[in-house]
Design a protein around this motif. Structure first.
Motif, PDB file in Angstrom:
ATOM      1  N   ARG A 546     -89.120 -22.381 -76.671  1.00  0.00           N
ATOM      2  CA  ARG A 546     -90.471 -22.234 -77.292  1.00  0.00           C
ATOM      3  C   ARG A 546     -91.556 -22.750 -76.120  1.00  0.00           C
ATOM      4  NH1 ARG A 546     -90.758 -27.233 -80.962  1.00  0.00           N
ATOM      5  NH2 ARG A 546     -90.844 -28.211 -78.964  1.00  0.00           N
ATOM      6  N   ASP A 547     -91.226 -23.949 -75.479  1.00  0.00           N
ATOM      7  CA  ASP A 547     -92.101 -24.623 -74.700  1.00  0.00           C
ATOM      8  C   ASP A 547     -92.239 -23.615 -73.311  1.00  0.00           C
ATOM      9  OD1 ASP A 547     -91.935 -26.702 -76.224  1.00  0.00           O
ATOM     10  OD2 ASP A 547     -90.818 -27.991 -74.980  1.00  0.00           O
ATOM     11  N   GLY A 548     -91.411 -22.980 -73.122  1.00  0.00           N
ATOM     12  CA  GLY A 548     -91.635 -21.870 -71.917  1.00  0.00           C
ATOM     13  C   GLY A 548     -92.513 -20.780 -72.283  1.00  0.00           C
ATOM     14  N   LEU A 549     -92.345 -20.306 -73.471  1.00  0.00           N
ATOM     15  CA  LEU A 549     -93.187 -19.291 -74.018  1.00  0.00           C
ATOM     16  C   LEU A 549     -94.663 -19.590 -74.256  1.00  0.00           C
ATOM     17  CD1 LEU A 549     -90.884 -17.669 -76.744  1.00  0.00           C
ATOM     18  CD2 LEU A 549     -91.743 -16.562 -74.637  1.00  0.00           C
ATOM     19  N   ARG A 550     -94.847 -21.157 -74.541  1.00  0.00           N
ATOM     20  CA  ARG A 550     -95.990 -21.485 -74.616  1.00  0.00           C
ATOM     21  C   ARG A 550     -96.868 -21.687 -73.303  1.00  0.00           C
ATOM     22  NH1 ARG A 550     -95.380 -26.613 -79.330  1.00  0.00           N
ATOM     23  NH2 ARG A 550     -95.116 -25.034 -80.917  1.00  0.00           N
ATOM     24  N   SER A 551     -95.914 -22.005 -72.230  1.00  0.00           N
ATOM     25  CA  SER A 551     -96.652 -22.101 -70.915  1.00  0.00           C
ATOM     26  C   SER A 551     -97.090 -20.779 -70.446  1.00  0.00           C
ATOM     27  CB  SER A 551     -95.398 -22.824 -70.084  1.00  0.00           C
ATOM     28  OG  SER A 551     -95.887 -22.770 -68.869  1.00  0.00           O
ATOM     29  N   ILE A 552     -95.968 -19.931 -70.721  1.00  0.00           N
ATOM     30  CA  ILE A 552     -96.320 -18.460 -70.136  1.00  0.00           C
ATOM     31  C   ILE A 552     -97.549 -17.997 -70.812  1.00  0.00           C
ATOM     32  CG2 ILE A 552     -95.625 -16.051 -70.063  1.00  0.00           C
ATOM     33  CD1 ILE A 552     -92.850 -17.360 -69.837  1.00  0.00           C
ATOM     34  N   SER A 553     -97.709 -18.164 -71.984  1.00  0.00           N
ATOM     35  CA  SER A 553     -99.078 -17.523 -72.843  1.00  0.00           C
ATOM     36  C   SER A 553    -100.066 -18.478 -72.699  1.00  0.00           C
ATOM     37  CB  SER A 553     -98.452 -17.473 -74.297  1.00  0.00           C
ATOM     38  OG  SER A 553     -98.250 -18.491 -74.965  1.00  0.00           O
ATOM     39  N   ARG A 554     -99.776 -19.765 -71.962  1.00  0.00           N
ATOM     40  CA  ARG A 554    -101.140 -20.539 -71.868  1.00  0.00           C
ATOM     41  C   ARG A 554    -101.605 -20.854 -73.237  1.00  0.00           C
ATOM     42  NH1 ARG A 554    -102.017 -23.345 -66.985  1.00  0.00           N
ATOM     43  NH2 ARG A 554    -101.470 -21.821 -65.494  1.00  0.00           N
ATOM     44  N   ASN A 555    -100.837 -20.943 -74.295  1.00  0.00           N
ATOM     45  CA  ASN A 555    -101.185 -21.169 -75.850  1.00  0.00           C
ATOM     46  C   ASN A 555    -100.227 -22.462 -76.030  1.00  0.00           C
ATOM     47  OD1 ASN A 555    -101.737 -21.631 -78.377  1.00  0.00           O
ATOM     48  ND2 ASN A 555    -101.025 -19.431 -78.827  1.00  0.00           N
ATOM     49  N   PHE A 556    -100.710 -23.664 -75.727  1.00  0.00           N
ATOM     50  CA  PHE A 556     -99.756 -24.751 -75.870  1.00  0.00           C
ATOM     51  C   PHE A 556     -99.541 -25.488 -77.065  1.00  0.00           C
ATOM     52  CE2 PHE A 556    -100.689 -24.615 -71.351  1.00  0.00           C
ATOM     53  CZ  PHE A 556     -99.519 -24.995 -70.832  1.00  0.00           C
ATOM     54  N   GLU A 557    -100.608 -24.723 -78.243  1.00  0.00           N
ATOM     55  CA  GLU A 557    -100.172 -25.042 -79.693  1.00  0.00           C
ATOM     56  C   GLU A 557     -99.066 -24.142 -79.994  1.00  0.00           C
ATOM     57  OE1 GLU A 557    -101.758 -27.417 -81.282  1.00  0.00           O
ATOM     58  OE2 GLU A 557    -102.968 -28.032 -79.302  1.00  0.00           O
ATOM     59  N   GLY A 558     -99.221 -22.862 -79.613  1.00  0.00           N
ATOM     60  CA  GLY A 558     -98.058 -21.960 -79.737  1.00  0.00           C
ATOM     61  C   GLY A 558     -97.593 -21.541 -81.075  1.00  0.00           C
ATOM     62  N   PHE A 559     -96.560 -20.515 -81.313  1.00  0.00           N
ATOM     63  CA  PHE A 559     -96.189 -20.191 -82.533  1.00  0.00           C
ATOM     64  C   PHE A 559     -94.938 -20.933 -83.131  1.00  0.00           C
ATOM     65  CE2 PHE A 559     -97.930 -16.172 -80.697  1.00  0.00           C
ATOM     66  CZ  PHE A 559     -99.303 -16.103 -81.271  1.00  0.00           C
ATOM     67  N   GLY A 560     -94.527 -21.876 -82.563  1.00  0.00           N
ATOM     68  CA  GLY A 560     -93.361 -22.577 -82.989  1.00  0.00           C
ATOM     69  C   GLY A 560     -92.070 -21.926 -82.497  1.00  0.00           C
ATOM     70  N   PRO A 561     -90.990 -22.252 -83.041  1.00  0.00           N
ATOM     71  CA  PRO A 561     -90.865 -23.070 -84.169  1.00  0.00           C
ATOM     72  C   PRO A 561     -91.021 -24.457 -84.019  1.00  0.00           C
ATOM     73  CG  PRO A 561     -88.681 -22.743 -83.313  1.00  0.00           C
ATOM     74  CD  PRO A 561     -89.553 -21.937 -82.520  1.00  0.00           C
ATOM     75  N   PRO A 562     -91.270 -25.571 -85.083  1.00  0.00           N
ATOM     76  CA  PRO A 562     -91.390 -26.910 -85.009  1.00  0.00           C
ATOM     77  C   PRO A 562     -90.074 -27.573 -84.282  1.00  0.00           C
ATOM     78  CG  PRO A 562     -91.005 -26.315 -87.179  1.00  0.00           C
ATOM     79  CD  PRO A 562     -91.248 -25.121 -86.435  1.00  0.00           C
ATOM     80  N   ASP A 563     -90.226 -28.821 -83.746  1.00  0.00           N
ATOM     81  CA  ASP A 563     -88.948 -29.249 -83.297  1.00  0.00           C
ATOM     82  C   ASP A 563     -87.693 -29.327 -84.532  1.00  0.00           C
ATOM     83  OD1 ASP A 563     -89.987 -29.900 -80.758  1.00  0.00           O
ATOM     84  OD2 ASP A 563     -90.671 -31.973 -81.459  1.00  0.00           O
ATOM     85  N   ASN A 564     -88.027 -29.737 -85.725  1.00  0.00           N
ATOM     86  CA  ASN A 564     -87.032 -29.853 -86.809  1.00  0.00           C
ATOM     87  C   ASN A 564     -87.179 -28.607 -87.453  1.00  0.00           C
ATOM     88  OD1 ASN A 564     -86.117 -32.578 -85.806  1.00  0.00           O
ATOM     89  ND2 ASN A 564     -87.913 -33.369 -86.754  1.00  0.00           N
ATOM     90  N   PHE A 565     -86.828 -27.513 -86.935  1.00  0.00           N
ATOM     91  CA  PHE A 565     -87.101 -26.498 -87.779  1.00  0.00           C
ATOM     92  C   PHE A 565     -85.889 -25.888 -88.542  1.00  0.00           C
ATOM     93  CE2 PHE A 565     -85.079 -25.291 -83.695  1.00  0.00           C
ATOM     94  CZ  PHE A 565     -84.116 -24.504 -84.000  1.00  0.00           C
ATOM     95  N   ASP A 566     -86.131 -25.007 -89.508  1.00  0.00           N
ATOM     96  CA  ASP A 566     -85.285 -24.455 -90.495  1.00  0.00           C
ATOM     97  C   ASP A 566     -85.079 -22.946 -90.036  1.00  0.00           C
ATOM     98  OD1 ASP A 566     -87.176 -23.177 -91.855  1.00  0.00           O
ATOM     99  OD2 ASP A 566     -87.455 -24.577 -93.487  1.00  0.00           O
ATOM    100  N   ASP A 567     -84.009 -22.209 -90.769  1.00  0.00           N
ATOM    101  CA  ASP A 567     -83.957 -20.948 -90.257  1.00  0.00           C
ATOM    102  C   ASP A 567     -85.040 -19.909 -90.547  1.00  0.00           C
ATOM    103  OD1 ASP A 567     -81.510 -21.469 -89.357  1.00  0.00           O
ATOM    104  OD2 ASP A 567     -80.539 -20.815 -91.314  1.00  0.00           O
ATOM    105  N   ALA A 568     -85.865 -20.125 -91.608  1.00  0.00           N
ATOM    106  CA  ALA A 568     -86.978 -19.310 -91.899  1.00  0.00           C
ATOM    107  C   ALA A 568     -88.129 -19.876 -90.728  1.00  0.00           C
ATOM    108  CB  ALA A 568     -87.579 -19.922 -93.275  1.00  0.00           C
ATOM    109  N   GLN A 569     -88.181 -20.974 -90.417  1.00  0.00           N
ATOM    110  CA  GLN A 569     -89.357 -21.197 -89.669  1.00  0.00           C
ATOM    111  C   GLN A 569     -88.932 -20.498 -87.988  1.00  0.00           C
ATOM    112  OE1 GLN A 569     -89.212 -25.426 -90.135  1.00  0.00           O
ATOM    113  NE2 GLN A 569     -91.501 -25.391 -90.907  1.00  0.00           N
TER     114      GLN A 569
END
Length: 592
Positions: A546-569
């Motif tokens: 997830r952090d790598g995708l945020r870096s590549i997209s330059r979108n540091f808010e990103g799409f997630g998932p959150p740290d403590n994600f569930d399967d749906a997230q």
């Protein structure tokens, strides 16, 4: 304009570790009357290794990065490793290769050495024609330099030769050093041969030349350094700035400096004081910030990481004796100079613009080193990058009173953080038994549990792959514990495919390291593999992807998932990242 804002952490600004008000441009700047919170400190990344000069590739990467981050760029910074920075650098080096020089000083030894140094700092081979042209000029111009009234060419020859190979060229370095000494006045400053006054501009280049010799293990006269430090302290204006031709009162009762005081001379004076104070052992980084190179050897260090002597660079010599230089007076001069420069910080100066820009990088690099605080993307650097981006010509050059070769080389050296690289290298470097280089930034190297924890140089992806394929558990531990330990800038396509395969079929620790390595490439080509890694059963791998995708997209808010994600997230994040990838690669094969 004063650029102060309250620091949210302990810092060493203005000479005090406990100060609450930070006035350093690297921490905070005021833009259009609005305070910007200071940047968080980050790890220092090593600049590009000695790879082939391929401007087309870097330009393409820069264009891609620009497309990905148009909406986010305003909130993000750049560093010397950023694709857009390297694209500017490579465009400038292409101009220098073509030889379309114009303006003054085109044929000067100093200009040729600056150009050669720019190619070396970019990691270009020593066999490059521009590097060899500078070396030939150093050999051929000894007699003509001796009679020149100024010392820039002599000093730049020393700086270039110590960077190239201080052992092989030691005799020539010492010849130029003897010529530089002829420019030192009885009061301690350096200047024009026929003048009696010291010249702050020329003195800073004498200081940098002596420092380059000192860290290369070449003897420097302590008395010369001591007298120069005292002169630079005596010729400071009471407000903290310096003038061009320093008015020396003959004592430490400071007088107003009337000859062109301003930003350029302030940076020159501060650089001189810091460089020479460091040579005398009076100015050092905070305790514990400077690594001890000898710790990188020993029986407890893995054999592949033991240092071997290449014979090309010596470990730094011990400090010179400080003599009659007063440490408190030096601290006062540094504090006053910082205060003036921070209040008057900016990039525009009336003349010799590129010379000044490089002076800023030199001053700030020594300030960061001595403070033990080097943000990865400092705001002063970003302001300089924006200034140079606006002033670079379509052909890749810069031009001012220095002429196009010098102006372009000065600008390149700023963008590449040339002084920061030299400072890091001066802490001691060697070569691994396997032929790979130890990281230049040894302030980040520590021995922990009998193993060397280090920032992986960009050329060492082969070592990482060996660890992954041979399941080297102990090496894994260090890399897994230290997210900054990998610094991979570029790899071959075949190696990227091997890492991609590890992501899909390797053990958990190996998958995590492979994802981390691919993410550090910041390439959209790795996005499908990272999106796949979001489905990994190990949550650490998911968060790394997830952090790598945020870096590549330059979108540091990103799409997630959150740290403590569930399967749906997790599933929602996978679908959103797939949609993002389709938006920038509409012709790509559908992702599974």
């Amino acid at each position: 304009m004063e650029t102060g804002t309250v620091c949210r952490r302990r810092c060493r600004c203005n000479g005090s570790r406990n100060t609450d008000l930070c006035l350093r441009p690297s921490h905070a700047m005021i833009s259009a009357g609005t305070a910007v919170a200071h940047s968080q400190p980050g790890r220092q990344r090593r600049g590009p290794g000695r790879s082939r000069f391929r401007p087309g590739r870097h330009a393409a990467v820069a264009a891609l990065a620009a497309c990905l981050c148009l909406s986010a760029r305003g909130a993000l910074g750049v560093s010397q490793d950023s694709p857009e920075v390297l694209a500017m650098v490579d465009k400038a080096l292409t101009f220098l290769e073509q030889g379309n020089a114009s303006g003054p000083y085109v044929d000067d030894l100093g200009a040729k050495c600056l150009v050669g140094l720019a190619f070396l700092k970019r990691g270009i081979s020593e066999s490059h024609p521009k590097v060899q042209e500078a070396l030939d000029a150093c050999r051929q111009d000894v007699a003509s330099e001796e009679i020149k009234p100024y010392l820039y060419g002599k000093c730049l020859a020393i700086i270039f030769l110590t960077e190239l190979d201080s052992t092989a060229h030691r005799e020539l370095i010492e010849v130029y050093a003897a010529q530089v000494k002829q420019h030192q006045k009885p009061h301690g400053g350096f200047g024009y041969i026929s003048a009696t006054t010291g010249d702050t501009s020329q003195t800073q280049y004498a200081a940098l030349a002596f420092w380059s010799m000192h860290v290369a293990g070449i003897s420097v006269d302590a008395d010369s350094v001591q007298r120069c430090v005292n002169w630079i302290m005596r010729t400071r204006d009471p407000t903290g700035v310096w003038g061009y031709q320093g008015e020396d009162p003959g004592s430490f009762n400071l007088v107003a400096q009337q000859d062109q005081p301003g930003r350029s001379m302030a940076a020159a004076g501060m650089s001189t004081a810091m460089i020479l104070g460091n040579m005398l052992g009076l100015l050092k980084p905070p305790a514990g910030e400077e690594a001890a190179p000898q710790e990188a050897d020993g029986e407890n260090v893995p054999a592949a990481l033991r240092r071997v002597d290449t014979g090309k660079r010596k470990l730094r010599a011990p400090p010179l004796p400080p003599g009659n230089v007063d440490p408190k007076r030096l601290d006062d001069a540094i504090r006053a100079g910082r205060g003036w420069f921070d209040k008057n910080f900016g990039y525009e100066v009336p003349q010799y613009q590129s010379y000044y820009v490089y002076s800023v990088e030199r001053y700030m690099s020594f300030q960061e080193y001595l403070d033990g605080d080097a943000p990865e993307e400092p705001q002063w650097y970003n302001a300089g990058y924006e200034f140079l981006k606006k002033t670079q010509s379509a052909d890749g050059s810069w031009n001012d009173h220095c002429g196009t070769p010098s102006a372009t080389a000065f600008s390149v050296l700023f963008l590449l953080r040339s002084t920061q690289k030299s400072i890091a290298a001066a802490l001691g470097e060697g070569t691994l038994v396997g032929g790979r280089g130890l990281p230049r930034d040894l302030s980040k190297v520590r021995v922990r549990g009998g193993k060397l924890v280090y920032n992986q140089p960009p050329t060492e992806v082969d070592a990482l792959l060996e660890m992954l394929e041979e399941d080297q558990a102990e090496a894994f531990d260090d890399l897994l514990d230290n997210p900054a330990a990998l610094d991979i800038a570029d790899i071959e396509a075949a190696d990227a495919q091997r890492l991609q395969q590890v992501v899909r079929s390797g053990p958990a620790g190996a998958r995590l390291l492979a994802v981390r390595a691919l993410a550090k490439l910041r390439s959209v080509e790795q996005a499908p593999t990272l999106i796949y890694a979001l489905t990994d059963p190990d949550r650490r791998v998911v968060r790394e992807a997830r952090d790598g995708l945020r870096s590549i997209s330059r979108n540091f808010e990103g799409f997630g998932p959150p740290d403590n994600f569930d399967d749906a997230q997790r599933q929602q994040a996978v679908e959103r990242w797939k949609a993002w990838y389709r938006s920038i690669r509409p012709d790509a094969a559908p992702l599974p």
